[in-house]
Design a protein around this motif. Structure first.
Motif, PDB file in Angstrom:
ATOM      1  N   GLN A  87      47.962  41.568  40.303  1.00 44.97           N
ATOM      2  CA  GLN A  87      46.652  41.242  39.742  1.00 44.97           C
ATOM      3  C   GLN A  87      46.457  41.943  38.403  1.00 44.97           C
ATOM      4  OE1 GLN A  87      44.338  38.928  40.974  1.00 44.97           O
ATOM      5  NE2 GLN A  87      43.635  39.239  38.872  1.00 44.97           N
ATOM      6  N   GLN A  88      46.890  43.198  38.312  1.00 42.65           N
ATOM      7  CA  GLN A  88      46.807  43.907  37.035  1.00 42.65           C
ATOM      8  C   GLN A  88      47.698  43.253  35.989  1.00 42.65           C
ATOM      9  OE1 GLN A  88      47.806  47.918  38.152  1.00 42.65           O
ATOM     10  NE2 GLN A  88      45.656  48.475  38.491  1.00 42.65           N
ATOM     11  N   ALA A  89      48.871  42.801  36.404  1.00 41.29           N
ATOM     12  CA  ALA A  89      49.776  42.134  35.466  1.00 41.29           C
ATOM     13  C   ALA A  89      49.159  40.833  34.961  1.00 41.29           C
ATOM     14  CB  ALA A  89      51.117  41.858  36.144  1.00 41.29           C
ATOM     15  N   ALA A  90      48.555  40.055  35.853  1.00 37.84           N
ATOM     16  CA  ALA A  90      47.917  38.802  35.442  1.00 37.84           C
ATOM     17  C   ALA A  90      46.759  39.071  34.487  1.00 37.84           C
ATOM     18  CB  ALA A  90      47.434  38.032  36.668  1.00 37.84           C
ATOM     19  N   SER A  91      45.951  40.065  34.773  1.00 37.48           N
ATOM     20  CA  SER A  91      44.812  40.395  33.903  1.00 37.48           C
ATOM     21  C   SER A  91      45.272  40.853  32.528  1.00 37.48           C
ATOM     22  CB  SER A  91      43.961  41.487  34.555  1.00 37.48           C
ATOM     23  OG  SER A  91      43.408  41.040  35.758  1.00 37.48           O
ATOM     24  N   ALA A  92      46.284  41.702  32.489  1.00 25.81           N
ATOM     25  CA  ALA A  92      46.785  42.193  31.200  1.00 25.81           C
ATOM     26  C   ALA A  92      47.391  41.058  30.381  1.00 25.81           C
ATOM     27  CB  ALA A  92      47.818  43.292  31.423  1.00 25.81           C
ATOM     28  N   GLU A 143      54.347  35.551  50.490  1.00 27.19           N
ATOM     29  CA  GLU A 143      54.153  35.204  49.086  1.00 27.19           C
ATOM     30  C   GLU A 143      52.747  35.586  48.652  1.00 27.19           C
ATOM     31  OE1 GLU A 143      56.165  31.717  47.155  1.00 27.19           O
ATOM     32  OE2 GLU A 143      54.098  30.993  47.210  1.00 27.19           O
ATOM     33  N   LEU A 144      52.662  36.323  47.550  1.00 24.39           N
ATOM     34  CA  LEU A 144      51.386  36.782  47.012  1.00 24.39           C
ATOM     35  C   LEU A 144      51.109  36.069  45.694  1.00 24.39           C
ATOM     36  CD1 LEU A 144      51.908  40.603  47.573  1.00 24.39           C
ATOM     37  CD2 LEU A 144      50.690  39.013  49.052  1.00 24.39           C
ATOM     38  N   HIS A 145      49.837  35.773  45.445  1.00 21.89           N
ATOM     39  CA  HIS A 145      49.418  35.070  44.230  1.00 21.89           C
ATOM     40  C   HIS A 145      48.312  35.861  43.533  1.00 21.89           C
ATOM     41  CE1 HIS A 145      51.375  31.332  45.599  1.00 21.89           C
ATOM     42  NE2 HIS A 145      51.001  31.758  46.798  1.00 21.89           N
ATOM     43  N   ALA A 146      48.318  35.823  42.223  1.00 23.16           N
ATOM     44  CA  ALA A 146      47.242  36.425  41.432  1.00 23.16           C
ATOM     45  C   ALA A 146      47.018  35.548  40.206  1.00 23.16           C
ATOM     46  CB  ALA A 146      47.591  37.845  41.016  1.00 23.16           C
ATOM     47  N   GLU A 147      45.764  35.362  39.851  1.00 27.46           N
ATOM     48  CA  GLU A 147      45.411  34.571  38.669  1.00 27.46           C
ATOM     49  C   GLU A 147      44.382  35.320  37.848  1.00 27.46           C
ATOM     50  OE1 GLU A 147      44.438  30.458  39.168  1.00 27.46           O
ATOM     51  OE2 GLU A 147      45.647  30.306  40.977  1.00 27.46           O
ATOM     52  N   ALA A 148      44.425  35.091  36.542  1.00 25.69           N
ATOM     53  CA  ALA A 148      43.438  35.694  35.647  1.00 25.69           C
ATOM     54  C   ALA A 148      43.206  34.755  34.472  1.00 25.69           C
ATOM     55  CB  ALA A 148      43.911  37.053  35.153  1.00 25.69           C
ATOM     56  N   ASN A 149      41.968  34.727  34.023  1.00 27.14           N
ATOM     57  CA  ASN A 149      41.574  33.946  32.853  1.00 27.14           C
ATOM     58  C   ASN A 149      40.868  34.864  31.876  1.00 27.14           C
ATOM     59  OD1 ASN A 149      42.256  31.229  33.794  1.00 27.14           O
ATOM     60  ND2 ASN A 149      40.691  31.620  35.324  1.00 27.14           N
ATOM     61  N   ALA A 150      41.027  34.593  30.597  1.00 26.87           N
ATOM     62  CA  ALA A 150      40.323  35.361  29.572  1.00 26.87           C
ATOM     63  C   ALA A 150      39.944  34.405  28.444  1.00 26.87           C
ATOM     64  CB  ALA A 150      41.184  36.486  29.052  1.00 26.87           C
ATOM     65  N   ARG A 151      38.731  34.551  27.969  1.00 27.95           N
ATOM     66  CA  ARG A 151      38.262  33.692  26.876  1.00 27.95           C
ATOM     67  C   ARG A 151      38.922  34.111  25.580  1.00 27.95           C
ATOM     68  NH1 ARG A 151      32.100  32.582  24.970  1.00 27.95           N
ATOM     69  NH2 ARG A 151      32.658  30.813  23.668  1.00 27.95           N
TER      70      ARG A 151
END
Length: 114
Positions: free
Chosen positions: A42-47, A101-109
């Protein structure tokens, strides 16, 4: 009156309970591994999403995600509609349960370029 001997009864009780204790410890340790990996991806997706939002290339954002979560992850990074979107997938192999299997998603404007 004859009295029954209790010799060895505690050894038998331990022998019966030991597999249950071992399984419980394995499940607790596995939950810790899964939780830790979920936090990392999750941290990797956010970064990586923040990198995309600042205008860096998708390759650089993917490199950031790999640095944070390791090389064994699968990443997709796209920028469209004014947002950077990153999806990270990772598999954790637990001894008693098999692969999870683990999933993480992140969006940023996307930031406005001056």
């Amino acid at each position: 009156m004859a009295r029954e001997s209790q010799t060895g009864s505690s050894t038998a009780e331990v022998a019966v309970l030991l597999p249950a204790v071992a399984i419980l410890l394995a499940v607790v340790a596995g939950a810790g591994v899964v939780g830790g990996q979920q936090v990392r991806i999750q941290q990797a997706a956010s970064a990586a999403a923040r990198e995309l939002a600042r205008g860096t290339s998708a390759a650089e954002a993917i490199g950031t995600a790999h640095r944070l979560a390791g090389e064994q992850i699968s990443i997709s990074a796209t920028a469209s509609g004014g947002y950077g979107h990153v999806r990270v997938v990772s598999a954790v192999d637990l001894p008693l349960l098999g692969p999870i299997e683990l999933h993480a998603e992140a969006n940023a404007r996307m930031e406005q370029q001056p």
